[in-house]
Enzyme design. Structure first.
Site, PDB file in Angstrom:
ATOM      1  N   GLY A  37       0.844  -1.200   0.000  1.00 27.54           N
ATOM      2  CA  GLY A  37       0.000   0.000   0.000  1.00 27.54           C
ATOM      3  C   GLY A  37       0.878   1.249   0.000  1.00 27.54           C
ATOM      4  N   HIS A  38       1.867   1.273   0.893  1.00 28.69           N
ATOM      5  CA  HIS A  38       2.802   2.399   0.925  1.00 28.69           C
ATOM      6  C   HIS A  38       3.537   2.515  -0.417  1.00 28.69           C
ATOM      7  CE1 HIS A  38       2.828   1.297   5.374  1.00 28.69           C
ATOM      8  NE2 HIS A  38       2.494   2.560   5.411  1.00 28.69           N
ATOM      9  N   LYS A 150      -7.128   4.681   2.084  1.00 25.50           N
ATOM     10  CA  LYS A 150      -7.370   3.791   3.224  1.00 25.50           C
ATOM     11  C   LYS A 150      -7.717   4.609   4.462  1.00 25.50           C
ATOM     12  CE  LYS A 150      -6.203   0.371   6.266  1.00 25.50           C
ATOM     13  NZ  LYS A 150      -5.223   0.925   7.160  1.00 25.50           N
ATOM     14  N   ARG A 188      -0.522  -2.417  10.810  1.00 29.48           N
ATOM     15  CA  ARG A 188      -1.055  -3.050  12.020  1.00 29.48           C
ATOM     16  C   ARG A 188      -1.448  -4.515  11.793  1.00 29.48           C
ATOM     17  NH1 ARG A 188      -2.912   2.484  13.075  1.00 29.48           N
ATOM     18  NH2 ARG A 188      -2.073   3.085  15.114  1.00 29.48           N
TER      19      ARG A 188
END
Ligand code: AMP
Length: 305
Positions: A37-38, A150, A188
């Site tokens: 995602g990053h 997100k 997380r």
């Protein structure tokens, strides 16, 4: 090209000033423990800017007492390898003392918006986010800055901040990258046990059900919310924080989704709080607003393990 790792504000300001004189600079702020995602933000930034800087800073001011600051995953070496391989030129990785030498004293607060969704359940969270992001903007001076959809409420808060304070940066919100089974990628997720990882899928499932109902022509937010809460009711070990249908800019509840809406969920899975959402938007050739809940296309193309 080698990535330069910078830990002081002075050096980062100097390096960015030198780069910016001739080139457009993109910034990707992160808290590390990087995943695809990053990296999707980094790739988008590389496609749109001449040079890309990233930051890794687990910002203490956006965590309230008792939240997961201490156990937030930290994987600095791996993160550096990923950013360098992706093509990031500068990594800013300051210490908390470097960022807050006089303690936390001056804050940026986006009134009202900052108290909605995650801001309602995490008081002070968006004050910490807006403060650290404005500090990063002042240090880096990016032309464009990249954030993930997100964190949809974060995008709304930062857009308002940039507009209200006339910060000369263009914010780019990038789509949510998902695991093959639909779980939204998150640092997380590393803190989930195998059992909790399985349970965590319920957030995605609730959004899929809501989106499917929208596709049948239903647009009542109350109906959609009820359907999502029904899904969550199937696993009482997962504690819902919110299941909300809101305007993506104001984060205020909407009664009807026929002109688009943000459907957002937050839930505690074990001791980890996860969030996910789908942005329903009107597209030219569709009669109803649609969203995208598909996994990362790159993952789908990859051979099954
Ligand atoms: P974080 O390190 O969690 O603060 O995230 C840094 C940036 O990456 C934020 O703008 C997030 O919204 C974004 N991000 C985190 N997870 C995802 C994801 N699964 N897809 C797209 N962007 C993401």
């Amino acid at each position: 090209m080698n990535m330069q790792i910078i830990t002081t504000i002075r050096e980062m300001q100097q390096a960015c000033r030198a780069l910016k004189s001739t080139r457009t600079l993109g910034l990707v702020p992160t808290m590390g423990a990087l995943h695809d995602g990053h990296l999707s933000l980094v790739h988008r930034a590389l496609a749109e800017c001449d040079v890309v800087a990233a930051s890794i800073f687990v910002n203490p001011t956006q965590f309230a007492a008792g939240e997961d600051f201490e156990v937030y995953p930290r994987t600095f070496e791996e993160d550096c390898e990923k950013l360098e391989a992706a093509g990031v030129a500068l990594l800013f990785a300051p210490s908390a003392e470097e960022m807050y030498p006089d303690g936390a004293r001056t804050f940026v607060e986006v009134a009202a918006l900052g108290d909605r969704l995650d801001g309602a359940s995490r008081p002070g969270h968006f004050r910490g986010v807006a403060t650290v992001v404005s500090k990063l903007f002042n240090i880096v001076g990016p032309d464009r800055a990249y954030f993930g959809q997100k964190d949809a409420a974060q995008v709304a808060v930062l857009r308002a901040m940039v507009r209200d304070l006339n910060i000369p940066v263009h914010l780019v919100a990038c789509p949510i990258v998902r695991e093959r089974d639909g779980l939204a990628m998150s640092s997380r997720n590393r803190n989930l046990s195998a059992e909790d990882r399985r349970r965590a899928l319920i957030l995605h499932r609730a959004l899929v059900v809501a989106q499917e109902i929208v596709q049948t022509g239903e647009s009542s937010a109350e109906t959609l919310r009820g359907a999502m809460l029904n899904i969550f009711a199937a696993d009482p070990t997962v504690r819902v924080d919110y299941a909300a249908i809101v305007d993506p800019a104001t984060l205020l509840p909407v009664a009807d989704t026929s002109r688009g809406a943000l459907i957002a969920v937050a839930a505690w899975v074990g001791s980890t709080r996860l969030i996910d959402n789908v942005l329903l938007e009107m597209h030219p050739d569709e009669s109803r607003p649609t969203g995208d809940l598909r996994p990362d296309p790159a993952l789908m193309e990859a051979p099954h393990a």
